[in-house]
Design a protein around this motif. Structure first.
Motif: not given
Length: 206
Positions: A29-53
């Motif tokens: 799950q991500a903000t619109p700003q983060t998603l805007a930088n992603l392109r299908v088929g391209n390599q990408a790196r995202v920093f993540t936070a894991l929320i466990v319920r």
């Protein structure tokens, strides 16, 4: 703890994306700003936070570590869950959130869908000593306490954080005597004038 993901983007939606990492499709799950930088088929790196319920494990992705840090700090506020924290980052940049929290600007948080006046005030009270503006140049030193206010005002007028910060630095270098006075209104006018001059020069060059 999953602190980041690097892989091929296989899907980008309105609120989430999927990265193929070593054969696994990882949904974040991500903000619109983060998603805007992603392109299908391209390599990408995202920093993540894991929320466990009890009934779920959800990954939240961010383009910068600073976004993740602010997200995790927001989760420490009573009544703020992951979705609401993400909504705050969808409306404000991490630095704008720091400025609002440190200056007691609860109206900034009221602009976020799902946060009312009481909730905004609670966020400011609980974040006041946890989030402070980052030093990002000569105009943001402790000798210039007006920096955060001018930056927030510029961003409120529609300028990006990067452009506003650069204009403030340039204006201060041109007229250090105005900066020394510390009058927020005067420094704001000086910065806006500087942006106007830069815009005029760009028009002449084009």
């Amino acid at each position: 703890m999953i602190s980041s993901l690097t892989g091929t983007v296989s899907h980008v939606g309105l609120h989430s994306a999927v990265l193929d990492v070593s054969g696994f499709g990882m949904l974040v799950q991500a903000t619109p700003q983060t998603l805007a930088n992603l392109r299908v088929g391209n390599q990408a790196r995202v920093f993540t936070a894991l929320i466990v319920r009890e009934d779920s494990m959800t990954l939240f992705g961010f383009s910068e570590p600073e976004e993740r840090e602010v997200f995790e700090t927001l989760l420490g506020v009573s009544g703020v869950g992951p979705r609401l924290a993400l909504a705050v980052l969808a409306v404000h940049t991490p630095e704008a959130i720091r400025v609002a929290a440190s200056s007691g600007d609860d109206k900034a948080f009221s602009k976020v869908p799902g946060i009312g006046p009481k909730g905004a005030r609670r966020i400011v009270l609980e974040l006041a000593d946890k989030l402070v503006p980052l030093e990002s140049g000569p105009a943001a030193t402790t000798s210039n306490p007006w920096q955060g206010q001018v930056l927030a005002a510029m961003m409120g007028l529609g300028w990006s954080e990067k452009d506003a910060g650069a204009a403030i630095d340039a204006a201060v270098q041109d007229s250090p005597e105005v900066a020394a006075g510390g009058n927020v209104g005067s420094i704001l006018k000086l910065t806006l004038r500087r942006l106007g001059q830069d815009g005029a020069r760009a028009s002449v060059r084009s």
